[in-house]
Write an enzyme that holds these catalytic residues in place. Structure first.
Site, PDB file in Angstrom:
ATOM      1  CG  ASP A  45      -1.993  -0.990   1.224  1.00  0.00           C
ATOM      2  OD1 ASP A  45      -1.995  -1.857   0.336  1.00  0.00           O
ATOM      3  OD2 ASP A  45      -2.861  -0.909   2.116  1.00  0.00           O
ATOM      4  CG  ASP A  46       0.251   3.762   2.322  1.00  0.00           C
ATOM      5  OD1 ASP A  46      -0.912   3.453   1.989  1.00  0.00           O
ATOM      6  OD2 ASP A  46       0.610   3.900   3.502  1.00  0.00           O
ATOM      7  CG  HIS A  86      -4.244   2.667  -0.456  1.00  0.00           C
ATOM      8  ND1 HIS A  86      -5.070   1.842   0.256  1.00  0.00           N
ATOM      9  CD2 HIS A  86      -3.380   3.201   0.464  1.00  0.00           C
ATOM     10  CE1 HIS A  86      -4.718   1.869   1.542  1.00  0.00           C
ATOM     11  NE2 HIS A  86      -3.701   2.703   1.688  1.00  0.00           N
ATOM     12  CG  HIS A 106      -3.369   7.116   2.833  1.00  0.00           C
ATOM     13  ND1 HIS A 106      -3.753   6.993   4.154  1.00  0.00           N
ATOM     14  CD2 HIS A 106      -2.884   5.910   2.481  1.00  0.00           C
ATOM     15  CE1 HIS A 106      -3.479   5.756   4.564  1.00  0.00           C
ATOM     16  NE2 HIS A 106      -2.966   5.082   3.555  1.00  0.00           N
ATOM     17  CE1 TYR A 148      -4.976   6.330   7.979  1.00  0.00           C
ATOM     18  CE2 TYR A 148      -6.710   7.119   6.518  1.00  0.00           C
ATOM     19  CZ  TYR A 148      -5.480   7.289   7.120  1.00  0.00           C
ATOM     20  OH  TYR A 148      -4.751   8.420   6.852  1.00  0.00           O
ATOM     21  CG  HIS A 172       2.335   0.067   4.318  1.00  0.00           C
ATOM     22  ND1 HIS A 172       2.094  -0.890   5.294  1.00  0.00           N
ATOM     23  CD2 HIS A 172       1.182   0.767   4.182  1.00  0.00           C
ATOM     24  CE1 HIS A 172       0.832  -0.752   5.730  1.00  0.00           C
ATOM     25  NE2 HIS A 172       0.267   0.240   5.059  1.00  0.00           N
TER      26      HIS A 172
HETATM   27 NI    NI Z   1      -2.480   3.121   3.432  1.00  0.00          NI
END
Ligand code: NI
Length: 324
Positions: free
Chosen positions: A40-41, A91, A95, A133, A183
């Protein structure tokens, strides 16, 4: 024709190296153990190194990207990820805590994210969603209009920032059908991922994208539904090397070849003859077609652009060969 014959022969030889891939499963031996690593991210500063290492290991993963990270200095990475067979996914754009938005706000954020990823990837594909989240509600599921992917193993990599702690947590818990949350914006997480891959491969695990995990487990991922793992019992067939045969097309009045391409488990075959990556081309409707002489024929087989694909078969076609 010698060169052509040799190339076709090598295509057949490539094919013949792989038959055990499916027969092991068909024979009811050790069942497949599949795991999806998800990041993610990103994309971020450590993503490129991760991609190099995944290439070296022949592993495909899923990237849940933050839309705005695909527009800046890392904008070349999504196209590379896609080309390598990784799954690209959403995603959100920045965020956001999506459940705090109205349905309209969710939709505009998700649309903006899809546009950004598509621009960077060089094509519009179906991007599954993981909300930041893990915050989801019914409005979000409905608005997303794609499968929503959660996770079944969370080693809290963002908190521990320690590759040993994180890799140990995953290796000790991992089981067939798991979706692992990591991540790629943390160096320690990328290091942990490589340890996880090396250790779990030794234990017989195979790493696949989330789409491929669902497909191989014989489960259909529905739009607007959330999934934390795929543990279905049915294992769908793996992609085999395509079989390709090429012969001069008689009486065509111009130099052309007839190409017949197929995959023995029925996977769609993708073909290009203009130098482009066949995996990114629309699939051919038919497996029989003609191509102009003097081109490089590139053929792969894949069930889905986000799924496992065969290695590529390349055949150089030359009009001069037709005269021999
Ligand atoms: Ni995230």
């Amino acid at each position: 024709m010698k060169r052509l014959t040799a190339l076709i022969l090598s295509a057949l030889i490539i094919f013949s190296i792989f038959p055990e891939a499916v027969s092991a499963n068909d024979a009811g031996e050790e069942p497949d153990k599949l795991i999806a690593l998800t990041f993610d991210d990103g994309p971020g500063a450590y993503t490129e190194h991760l991609l190099d290492e995944l290439d070296a290991r022949g592993v495909r993963v899923t990237f849940f990207m933050v839309g705005r990270n695909t527009t800046g200095i890392f904008k070349d990475l999504p196209a590379r990820e896609l080309k390598a067979g990784h799954q690209l996914a959403s995603h959100s754009y920045k965020h956001a805590w999506l459940t705090r938005y109205s349905a309209g706000g969710m939709k505009s954020d998700l649309d903006k994210t899809v546009s950004a990823i598509s621009e960077a990837a060089g094509g519009r594909y179906k991007y599954w969603l993981r909300p930041p989240y893990g915050a989801k509600n019914n409005t979000l599921l409905k608005t997303a209009g794609v499968p929503v992917v959660m996770w079944s193993v969370d080693p809290y990599d963002w908190k521990y920032r320690d590759s040993e702690v994180v890799s140990d947590a995953v290796i000790s818990k991992a089981k067939d059908g798991d979706i692992i949350l990591l991540h790629d914006i943390h160096q320690t997480s990328v290091e942990a991922a490589l340890i996880i891959i090396d250790e779990l491969q030794k234990k017989g695990f195979e790493f696949v994208t989330v789409t491929e995990l669902a497909r191989r487990k014989g489960q259909k991922a529905e739009d607007g539904t959330s999934y934390s793992f795929f543990r279905g019992e049915t294992i769908a067939p793996r992609v085999m090397e395509p079989l390709v045969s090429v012969s001069p097309l008689p009486g065509s009045g111009s130099y052309a070849y007839r190409v017949i391409a197929s995959e023995q488990n029925g996977a769609p075959v993708y073909v290009s003859c203009d130098g482009s990556d066949p995996g990114l081309c629309p699939k051919t409707g038919a497996v029989k077609f003609s191509v102009p002489a003097d081109c490089v024929l590139r053929v792969i087989a894949a069930y889905d652009v986000n799924g496992d694909r065969s290695s590529e078969i390349r055949i150089d076609l030359h009009s001069e060969d037709m005269l021999k």
